[in-house]
Structure formats: C-alpha cells, structure tokens
Design a protein around this motif. Structure first.
Motif, mmCIF file in Angstrom:
data_model
loop_
_atom_site.group_PDB
_atom_site.id
_atom_site.type_symbol
_atom_site.label_atom_id
_atom_site.label_comp_id
_atom_site.label_asym_id
_atom_site.label_seq_id
_atom_site.Cartn_x
_atom_site.Cartn_y
_atom_site.Cartn_z
ATOM 1 N N ARG A 67 45.983 97.723 58.412
ATOM 2 C CA ARG A 67 44.639 97.631 57.848
ATOM 3 C C ARG A 67 43.872 96.528 58.570
ATOM 4 O O ARG A 67 44.354 95.397 58.671
ATOM 5 C CB ARG A 67 44.693 97.345 56.352
ATOM 6 N N LYS B 6 38.881 92.320 56.803
ATOM 7 C CA LYS B 6 37.577 92.565 56.205
ATOM 8 C C LYS B 6 36.486 91.806 56.944
ATOM 9 O O LYS B 6 36.732 90.805 57.624
ATOM 10 C CB LYS B 6 37.589 92.144 54.730
ATOM 11 N N GLN C 244 32.801 98.504 51.171
ATOM 12 C CA GLN C 244 34.268 98.499 51.201
ATOM 13 C C GLN C 244 34.809 97.773 52.427
ATOM 14 O O GLN C 244 36.005 97.495 52.510
ATOM 15 C CB GLN C 244 34.818 99.916 51.152
ATOM 16 N N THR D 61 35.057 93.802 50.965
ATOM 17 C CA THR D 61 35.921 93.479 49.831
ATOM 18 C C THR D 61 36.980 94.562 49.675
ATOM 19 O O THR D 61 36.677 95.750 49.810
ATOM 20 C CB THR D 61 35.106 93.385 48.519
ATOM 21 N N GLU D 62 38.215 94.148 49.401
ATOM 22 C CA GLU D 62 39.268 95.131 49.161
ATOM 23 C C GLU D 62 38.903 95.951 47.928
ATOM 24 O O GLU D 62 38.984 95.469 46.799
ATOM 25 C CB GLU D 62 40.615 94.435 48.964
ATOM 26 N N THR E 258 39.224 99.592 45.769
ATOM 27 C CA THR E 258 39.850 100.875 45.487
ATOM 28 C C THR E 258 38.753 101.874 45.157
ATOM 29 O O THR E 258 37.966 101.668 44.231
ATOM 30 C CB THR E 258 40.830 100.768 44.306
ATOM 31 N N GLU F 51 43.248 103.855 48.155
ATOM 32 C CA GLU F 51 43.561 102.438 48.313
ATOM 33 C C GLU F 51 42.583 101.781 49.289
ATOM 34 O O GLU F 51 41.960 102.468 50.119
ATOM 35 C CB GLU F 51 44.986 102.279 48.846
ATOM 36 N N PRO F 52 42.429 100.449 49.229
ATOM 37 C CA PRO F 52 41.543 99.740 50.143
ATOM 38 C C PRO F 52 41.942 99.940 51.599
ATOM 39 O O PRO F 52 43.128 100.065 51.922
ATOM 40 C CB PRO F 52 41.715 98.265 49.739
ATOM 41 N N GLN G 45 42.010 94.382 54.770
ATOM 42 C CA GLN G 45 42.822 93.320 54.152
ATOM 43 C C GLN G 45 42.105 91.982 54.297
ATOM 44 O O GLN G 45 41.250 91.820 55.125
ATOM 45 C CB GLN G 45 44.187 93.241 54.812
#
Length: 316
Positions: free
Chosen positions: A13, A16, A161, A164-165, A167, A312-313, A316
């Motif tokens: 991942r 961010k 998205q 920020t992580e 969902t 899921e996000p 990371q």
C-alpha cells in the motif's frame, strides 16, 4: 493477507498524501483535452497539493499522447522523482498496452507511490499490480472527469481516500444495487475496463482472477460487443475462477447498429448469473458521474444480503 498461486502475499500500500505534497500528472494513453486539464488542475491545489506536469503531457502522436518512448519517460520520471508522492493520469483513450512491456517494474516496486486513473489505464493497473503487488487506484481523471463543467461532489470526495486510511462502504445510499446471484465473499479486488481486461488475455499481463472479486465497467459498447468480451473472459476461465463479481457502470452500452438485439441485462444474465458466483450490479464505478474510486489489490467484501461492498483502505 492475499493468496495468489498458493503463496501468501502482502499487497504494497502506498503512503498517504499530506497537504503540501507534490503529485505528478501524466498522459499515458491518448492526448488529454488541454482546456479541461487546465480547468482541473486547480482542484489538486484545493486539496492542498502541488503539481508537477509531465514534460510530454501536451505531446501528440496521432491518437497517442506522444511517442511510446515519451509516455514511458514520463511514467519512469514520476516514479523515480522522490518529490512526487502520487501520480494522477490526465485521461485515458488508447495506448497503455503499447508501453506495458517496456516499463521498469523494478523502478516502480522500489518507489511505491499512489497511481490513479481508469479506462485505458486498466492495462497499467493490471500490469503494475501483477509485477509489483503495488495497490493502485481506479478513479476519476483530470481532463476526463474533474475538468468537466459539472462535477459531482461524490466524485471529488473519492480523492479523500488518498489522505486518510478510509474503509469504503458502498451501499444503496450511493446508487441502486441489484443482486445478480446471492452470496457473500471476501477477496482481493481486481478489474477495471472490460475491453482492456480482455486485451490482457494471452499476454504476459493476463488478468489473474483466481479467488478474487472481479469488477468491470465499459462505455459506448453495444450489447453484442459486451457479449463477445464477456464470452471471451468466460472461455478463458476468468469468470469461473473469480470469487465474486461486480458489474459496474456500462455507460451508453445500448443497441445502435442492429434493429434486433439482446439487452445488456440479457448478456449479463447469460454470462454472469450463470456462473453462480456472488454478484451485484449498479455500482457507480467507471465512465459515469458521479464516480466512486476504489483501490485495486486490497481486500473487499461483497454481501448480496445487505447489498454492500466494503473495501479496505488503499494507503498506509
């Protein structure tokens, strides 16, 4: 943890974004509408981002945004540039499959960062994910979407998205969803534009759907063309191998040439419902407004009972 070819793997991942970060803008396929691109760039500023435009974004080579070497150079430079924290595609069209075999995937793998786009960019999503396990993002592009005169707030919110992580919880509050076949499944998300997914077949970048949730979308294809592509996916085993299926937006996919035609729903029933996999349709993902962005390569859960798709996000 994802399972591919019997080996446990962890998706990579990307980190961010933060306000003040720089994102690169590239045109890996067809020439973008430069007027719409200029209209879209201030949006990235509103997100608190600085922008570095690829040197060949304004290049034109017929239906391509410059020569293959130029588009490859922009991709490589953006991944190699330590200042650039994310890469946003200006638009789609045609051309990414021409350059996929010549990309430096070791460079990409050792410089993981956000890569965002859709449509023709599907080929790059598939190639990058399979070669590097990097999570990429299927989302609205600058010239194609953000540069339009009217842009839905939901489309703009998809970019949050990346900061920020988050969902993603896709429910019928976003759009009306219809169950194709009942069931609940959790798996890695893979997919994108149907035409491009089919074009990967028989190449070193052939889409791998085994145990995964496959999502698909397309635009301006008549039902018989969608029928042909879904049938090819089916014969290649890609529908049977998938754990679940999302039929997303098929914009303007209506009969035009033929007086007599199956409907898109007929075609979906023939190829998707008959597979007896958990499946739903109606997702605003693809060539549509508003458009919801989702990460590719993370785990998602499709539940037809609650009519939800939880993702899921992607960062990371």
């Amino acid at each position: 943890m994802d399972y591919r070819k019997g080996v446990a793997l962890l998706a990579i991942r990307p980190k961010k974004l933060q306000k003040g970060d720089t994102v690169g803008v590239i045109a890996p396929a067809s020439p973008p509408d430069l007027e719409k691109l200029q209209r879209a760039l201030p949006f990235l500023g509103e997100l608190g981002l600085n922008v570095k435009v690829g040197k060949h974004v304004e290049s034109v080579n017929g239906y391509l945004a410059g020569k293959d070497e130029e588009r490859i150079e922009d991709i490589h430079e953006m991944f190699a540039d330590k200042e650039v924290k994310g890469i946003i595609c200006a638009g789609g069209g045609f051309g990414t499959a021409r350059i996929a075999a010549r990309l430096d995937y070791e460079l990409v793998k050792h410089n993981p960062k956000i890569f965002w786009g859709y449509s023709d960019v599907t080929f790059l999503h598939t190639a990058i994910h399979q070669k590097t396990d990097l999570v990429t993002f299927h989302g609205p592009m600058l010239s194609s979407d953000i540069g339009q005169e009217k842009v839905y707030e939901l489309t703009k919110q998809s970019f949050k998205q990346l900061f920020t992580e988050t969902t993603i919880e896709y429910t019928e509050e976003v759009s009306l969803l219809e169950v194709i076949h009942e069931g609940k499944v959790t798996g890695e998300i893979i997919g994108g534009n149907l035409s491009l997914l089919v074009s990967t077949l028989g190449t070193p970048f052939e889409v791998d759907t085994r145990g995964k949730i496959l999502f698909m979308e397309d635009v301006d294809e008549e039902p018989y063309q969608v029928d042909r592509m879904l049938n090819q996916l089916k014969m290649a085993g890609k529908i049977e191998e998938a754990a679940g299926i999302l039929v997303c937006d098929f914009n303007n996919c209506t009969p035009k040439k033929r007086k007599r035609s199956l409907t898109l729903d007929d075609v979906v029933a023939d190829h998707i419902a008959s597979a007896h996999k958990p499946a739903m349709k109606g997702f605003k993902i693809g060539h549509c407004s508003p458009q919801v962005a989702i990460p590719i390569g993370v785990r998602g859960t499709l539940d037809t009972n609650s009519k939800t798709f939880i993702v899921e996000p992607g960062i990371q």
